[in-house]
Write an enzyme that holds these catalytic residues in place. Structure first.
Site, PDB file in Angstrom:
ATOM      1  N   HIS A   1      41.957 -42.703 -20.128  1.00 31.61           N
ATOM      2  CA  HIS A   1      41.009 -41.595 -20.070  1.00 31.61           C
ATOM      3  C   HIS A   1      39.857 -41.719 -21.058  1.00 31.61           C
ATOM      4  O   HIS A   1      38.912 -40.964 -20.976  1.00 31.61           O
ATOM      5  CB  HIS A   1      41.714 -40.255 -20.312  1.00 31.61           C
ATOM      6  CG  HIS A   1      41.997 -39.974 -21.758  1.00 31.61           C
ATOM      7  ND1 HIS A   1      43.018 -40.579 -22.435  1.00 31.61           N
ATOM      8  CD2 HIS A   1      41.373 -39.183 -22.660  1.00 31.61           C
ATOM      9  CE1 HIS A   1      43.026 -40.160 -23.683  1.00 31.61           C
ATOM     10  NE2 HIS A   1      42.040 -39.317 -23.860  1.00 31.61           N
TER      11      HIS A   1
HETATM   12  C1  UD1 Z   1      39.818 -34.680 -24.767  1.00 30.23           C
HETATM   13  C2  UD1 Z   1      39.734 -35.077 -26.229  1.00 30.23           C
HETATM   14  C3  UD1 Z   1      40.555 -36.341 -26.459  1.00 30.23           C
HETATM   15  C4  UD1 Z   1      41.968 -36.182 -25.919  1.00 30.23           C
HETATM   16  C5  UD1 Z   1      41.908 -35.766 -24.447  1.00 30.23           C
HETATM   17  C6  UD1 Z   1      43.274 -35.591 -23.859  1.00 30.23           C
HETATM   18  C7  UD1 Z   1      37.607 -34.564 -27.375  1.00 30.23           C
HETATM   19  C8  UD1 Z   1      36.363 -35.152 -27.935  1.00 30.23           C
HETATM   20  N1  UD1 Z   1      38.378 -35.401 -26.643  1.00 30.23           N
HETATM   21  O1  UD1 Z   1      39.163 -35.688 -24.017  1.00 30.23           O
HETATM   22  O2  UD1 Z   1      40.630 -36.594 -27.831  1.00 30.23           O
HETATM   23  O3  UD1 Z   1      42.672 -37.413 -26.032  1.00 30.23           O
HETATM   24  O4  UD1 Z   1      41.155 -34.543 -24.372  1.00 30.23           O
HETATM   25  O5  UD1 Z   1      43.228 -35.222 -22.526  1.00 30.23           O
HETATM   26  O6  UD1 Z   1      37.867 -33.400 -27.601  1.00 30.23           O
HETATM   27  N2  UD1 Z   1      38.291 -31.857 -17.231  1.00 30.23           N
HETATM   28  C9  UD1 Z   1      38.844 -31.265 -16.118  1.00 30.23           C
HETATM   29  N3  UD1 Z   1      39.872 -30.394 -16.300  1.00 30.23           N
HETATM   30  C10 UD1 Z   1      40.348 -30.078 -17.537  1.00 30.23           C
HETATM   31  C11 UD1 Z   1      39.755 -30.682 -18.658  1.00 30.23           C
HETATM   32  C12 UD1 Z   1      38.730 -31.590 -18.492  1.00 30.23           C
HETATM   33  O7  UD1 Z   1      38.458 -31.526 -15.000  1.00 30.23           O
HETATM   34  O8  UD1 Z   1      41.280 -29.262 -17.627  1.00 30.23           O
HETATM   35  C13 UD1 Z   1      37.182 -32.831 -17.065  1.00 30.23           C
HETATM   36  C14 UD1 Z   1      35.908 -32.291 -17.654  1.00 30.23           C
HETATM   37  O9  UD1 Z   1      35.105 -31.676 -16.703  1.00 30.23           O
HETATM   38  C15 UD1 Z   1      35.225 -33.512 -18.224  1.00 30.23           C
HETATM   39  C16 UD1 Z   1      36.363 -34.464 -18.486  1.00 30.23           C
HETATM   40  O10 UD1 Z   1      37.510 -33.997 -17.801  1.00 30.23           O
HETATM   41  O11 UD1 Z   1      34.353 -34.080 -17.318  1.00 30.23           O
HETATM   42  C17 UD1 Z   1      36.597 -34.620 -19.947  1.00 30.23           C
HETATM   43  O12 UD1 Z   1      37.143 -33.438 -20.568  1.00 30.23           O
HETATM   44  P1  UD1 Z   1      36.968 -33.162 -22.155  1.00 30.23           P
HETATM   45  O13 UD1 Z   1      37.867 -32.073 -22.603  1.00 30.23           O
HETATM   46  O14 UD1 Z   1      35.546 -33.048 -22.473  1.00 30.23           O
HETATM   47  O15 UD1 Z   1      37.439 -34.478 -22.851  1.00 30.23           O
HETATM   48  P2  UD1 Z   1      38.686 -35.409 -22.547  1.00 30.23           P
HETATM   49  O16 UD1 Z   1      38.158 -36.691 -22.018  1.00 30.23           O
HETATM   50  O17 UD1 Z   1      39.757 -34.714 -21.773  1.00 30.23           O
END
Ligand code: UD1
Length: 373
Positions: A205
């Site tokens: 991820h």
């Molecule tokens: C975040 C954390 C990372 C952790 C990871 C675990 C930061 C900088 N990063 O990264 O340290 O290892 O979580 O999962 O805080 N999204 C969804 N549904 C959700 C959550 C996210 O669709 O419930 C999508 C968002 O739209 C986005 C992407 O996933 O496009 C990334 O989500 P985000 O929370 O920004 O960061 P992660 O990559 O999940």
């Protein structure tokens, strides 16, 4: 007894905050849980609350996704008035996500004591947003709760006072050990038709691995080669979902939805090998004694390499394939680091309650919100 505000925002926070909340409550502290809403999909959230038996949050900030600045800013803007309203004596943040640093910054300026669980981890890779979050959160925290001696040593080398640094052990392992029997009974292997020791488990991820189609395609090619020897199961993180479809997934790699906590522990426990770019999974595999190959050039958790089952493979496809082959031929011996004993949260609660009682800082109830400088 102090009023403690515990913060959680995304999937890797829930298993860290739960045992700390429980240990504080067992000692009589008043504990409130705020969920920032950084993760919001049911598969990333609700199932973890249910599996871990976490009560519904007292407050939900609903910040959702966005750029780093948007997400961090939204958490800060929503958390500041909450802090003024709740007036906790102590705020506890865990891990290294955007919600962690956002709530830490607000707390540091508002007055309550601040504790960081998982302090001192350093990848020394400033291209990782989590590294920025870790360093900044530590800098403004009063209590630095380190999971391992290397983390405590990093903090000492950065000039923190000895009385701020507390080597307490790893709270993720508290949750893992407390739930292992339930996880083994989860039935996920039967549901997926898997046999213990006959599959590899993959998670991907990190932006550095999944955001660039060329890099992702090269990684998948390497995984395809490995799947020829050991079939792979890949629970898909929302960040990677669309991109995997665009790039195309080789045969032998089975995509499944994100797993809940108990199911995922069961999948790790029975895997022949785990391939991951996550942080916490490096620790869980070490605690379970399962070989782990980390698809990154560095780790903020070197103890899992030195004293556990983790091997760093980097992101070069040929090196990943040769590393996995070596690990399958000659798996690293299982060992568990000291203080990964299931009691880290008890030590944390003792440190925090003693520290809060000894603190000479005016209680928020006495002084209201600190006026701006
Ligand atoms: C975040 C954390 C990372 C952790 C990871 C675990 C930061 C900088 N990063 O990264 O340290 O290892 O979580 O999962 O805080 N999204 C969804 N549904 C959700 C959550 C996210 O669709 O419930 C999508 C968002 O739209 C986005 C992407 O996933 O496009 C990334 O989500 P985000 O929370 O920004 O960061 P992660 O990559 O999940």
């Amino acid at each position: 007894m102090p009023r403690v505000l515990c913060v959680a925002g995304a999937r890797p926070n829930y298993m860290k905050i739960k045992p700390v909340m429980d240990a504080l409550e067992r000692r009589g502290a008043e504990v409130l849980l705020v969920h920032t809403g950084q993760h919001y999909d049911p598969a990333m959230n609700d199932v973890f609350f249910a599996d871990l038996g976490i009560r519904p949050p007292d407050r939900f900030l609903g910040v959702g996704s966005g750029t780093h600045a948007e997400q961090t800013g939204r958490v800060m803007t929503a958390f500041e008035p909450l802090l003024g309203e709740v007036s906790p004596d102590l705020v506890v943040v865990v891990g290294d996500i955007n919600s962690t640093v956002a709530c830490a910054l607000v707390t540091a300026k508002a007055g309550p004591l601040l504790a960081h669980v998982e302090a001192g981890l350093r990848s020394r890779d400033w291209s990782m947003p989590e590294e920025v979050n870790r360093v900044v959160t530590d800098r403004v925290s009063d209590f630095l709760l380190a999971p391992s001696p290397d983390a405590a040593e990093n903090l000492r080398a950065e000039g923190y006072r000895d009385d701020q640094i507390h080597l307490v052990g790893n709270v993720m392992i508290d949750t893992l050990l407390a739930n292992l029997d339930r996880a083994k009974a989860s039935g996920i292997l039967d549901r997926y038709g898997l046999t213990r020791g006959e599959y590899g488990l993959v998670t991907l991820h990190r932006p550095a691995n999944v955001d660039d189609p060329e890099i992702l395609a090269a990684l998948l090619k390497a995984l395809g080669e490995i799947a020829g020897r050991c079939p792979l199961l890949l629970p898909v993180h929302p960040r990677a979902a669309g991109r995997l479809g665009d790039v195309g997934v080789p045969g032998g790699i089975r995509l499944v939805p994100p797993a809940g906590y108990l199911d995922f522990i069961a999948l790790q426990d029975s895997a022949r090998v785990v391939l991951t770019d996550s942080g916490g999974i490096q620790e869980e595999t070490t605690a379970l004694g399962v070989p782990c190959v980390t698809l990154r050039d560095n780790t903020e958790r070197p103890i899992t390499v030195e004293q556990g089952t983790n091997v760093l493979a980097g992101r070069d496809p040929a090196r990943i394939v040769s590393t996995v082959n070596r690990v399958l031929d000659d798996p690293p011996a299982p060992r568990r680091p000291e203080l990964w004993d299931g009691r880290a949260s008890e030590r944390i609660a003792d440190v925090l309650l003693a520290g809060a009682a000894a603190s000479t800082r005016p209680r928020p109830t006495d002084h209201g919100r600190t006026p701006p400088i």
